[in-house]
Write a protein that holds these residues in place. Structure first.
Motif, PDB file in Angstrom:
ATOM      1  N   UNK A 107       0.838  -1.209   0.000  1.00 49.43           N
ATOM      2  CA  UNK A 107       0.000   0.000   0.000  1.00 49.43           C
ATOM      3  C   UNK A 107       0.867   1.252   0.000  1.00 49.43           C
ATOM      4  N   UNK A 108       1.885   1.265   0.850  1.00 46.87           N
ATOM      5  CA  UNK A 108       2.749   2.432   0.952  1.00 46.87           C
ATOM      6  C   UNK A 108       3.519   2.677  -0.342  1.00 46.87           C
ATOM      7  N   UNK A 109       4.061   1.614  -0.937  1.00 46.00           N
ATOM      8  CA  UNK A 109       4.820   1.762  -2.181  1.00 46.00           C
ATOM      9  C   UNK A 109       3.919   2.215  -3.331  1.00 46.00           C
ATOM     10  N   UNK A 110       2.725   1.659  -3.406  1.00 44.37           N
ATOM     11  CA  UNK A 110       1.810   2.046  -4.482  1.00 44.37           C
ATOM     12  C   UNK A 110       1.343   3.485  -4.317  1.00 44.37           C
ATOM     13  N   UNK A 111       1.155   3.914  -3.072  1.00 42.53           N
ATOM     14  CA  UNK A 111       0.734   5.293  -2.827  1.00 42.53           C
ATOM     15  C   UNK A 111       1.755   6.289  -3.366  1.00 42.53           C
ATOM     16  N   UNK A 112       3.027   5.926  -3.320  1.00 47.00           N
ATOM     17  CA  UNK A 112       4.074   6.794  -3.865  1.00 47.00           C
ATOM     18  C   UNK A 112       3.924   7.003  -5.373  1.00 47.00           C
ATOM     19  N   UNK A 113       3.213   6.086  -6.019  1.00 44.06           N
ATOM     20  CA  UNK A 113       2.971   6.174  -7.464  1.00 44.06           C
ATOM     21  C   UNK A 113       1.557   6.642  -7.787  1.00 44.06           C
ATOM     22  N   UNK A 114       0.834   7.108  -6.773  1.00 40.60           N
ATOM     23  CA  UNK A 114      -0.525   7.582  -6.997  1.00 40.60           C
ATOM     24  C   UNK A 114      -1.558   6.483  -7.148  1.00 40.60           C
ATOM     25  N   UNK A 115      -1.225   5.273  -6.699  1.00 40.46           N
ATOM     26  CA  UNK A 115      -2.144   4.133  -6.801  1.00 40.46           C
ATOM     27  C   UNK A 115      -2.742   3.846  -5.428  1.00 40.46           C
TER      28      UNK A 115
END
Length: 295
Positions: A107-115
């Motif tokens: 979740x944290x990594x995807x949030x960095x990409x706007x996902x």
């Protein structure tokens, strides 16, 4: 309202889920590396694409990921040609069984990409995926859950929003899996108890099903038993072992004991396969199994 959906993973579970979205009128853009699965998907009305990134780019917003494990999930979501590389905001629905810690990291990594990440773990097997009768356990923000609800309803009959904290659905699914595994071991021991009295296995299951011994395993024993009789590496039994291993890792990280799960895992992994193989061999020779060899 219909929409364009990205779908990654068209295996035993994913194909049925994606096909049910097509039946509801959605355009589904699916990716799977297997030529066989791609052929089946095309026959079900799914438009095939060349990568997870393309599936995301063809989607209006929502992309489902239904691959086998954490490594594959990370690859299709965060890899060089993954969902996170697509331009624009996306919602990635992770339906694979991972574990709460891995899901939170994703979740944290995807949030960095706007996902936006949501986990929507499932139970019900390939037959449930095909019939659209899955049980789905979902965690994520309430408004995201409501936005996804019509899509989830196309794939399942029992939809549970188990929490707003992403990863909660993973914990819930692992709870389902450990209960399933422990119960399976109980049914095996029940069979062993009555075997020397020549109690018919179907008769035992019928009695269990209308008593306090009843369970999903009992009611579906004819589906479960072949996992052991015709074991194939990487299929159903190995998937359950993967999930129980994840339970034990999570318990170790959090510092709480799960002795029954640990014992069931070891029995499932070592003792019962050896016993089943020995029984088969002895039956072929017309003899009885020597249980002392399993000590």
């Amino acid at each position: 309202m219909t929409e364009d959906i990205g779908f990654i993973g068209l295996g035993a579970m994913g194909l049925g889920m994606a096909a049910n979205l097509v039946k509801r009128g959605h355009a589904v853009y699916g990716f799977d590396p297997s030529p066989e699965r791609r052929d089946l998907a095309a026959a079900a009305g799914i438009t095939l694409v060349g990568s997870p990134r393309e599936a995301a780019e063809r989607a209006s917003e929502v992309v489902f990921s239904v691959v086998r494990d954490a490594a594959q999930t990370k690859a299709v979501l965060l890899g060089e040609d993954g969902v996170a590389r697509a331009v624009g905001q996306r919602t990635a629905v992770v339906a694979s069984t991972l574990d709460p810690t891995t899901m939170a990291d994703l979740e944290a990594e995807l949030a960095d990409h706007g996902v936006t990440a949501v986990d929507a773990t499932m139970s019900g097997g390939p037959w449930g995926a095909e019939a659209g009768t899955l049980t789905l356990m979902v965690s994520g923000a309430g408004q995201v859950f409501q936005r996804l609800r019509p899509l989830l309803d196309a794939m399942g009959e029992n939809i549970f929003h188990v929490g707003e904290r992403v990863g909660t659905a993973q914990a819930t699914k692992l709870a389902v899996q450990l209960t399933f595994g422990i119960n399976m071991m109980g049914v095996f021991e029940a069979i062993r108890l009555v075997d020397s009295y020549q109690v018919d296995e179907d008769a035992l299951m019928a009695a269990l099903s209308v008593s306090v011994g009843g369970s999903w395993v009992v009611d579906n024993w004819r589906r479960v038993k072949p996992w052991w009789e015709h074991y194939r590496a990487g299929e159903d039994l190995d998937i359950l072992l993967k999930d129980m291993r994840a339970v034990l890792r999570e318990a170790d990280a959090e510092g709480f004991p799960m002795p029954v799960t640990a014992l069931s895992f070891q029995l499932m992994r070592h003792v019962w396969p050896a016993w089943a193989a020995l029984e088969t061999a002895q039956e072929g020779r017309g003899g009885q199994a020597d249980e002392s060899r399993l000590a």
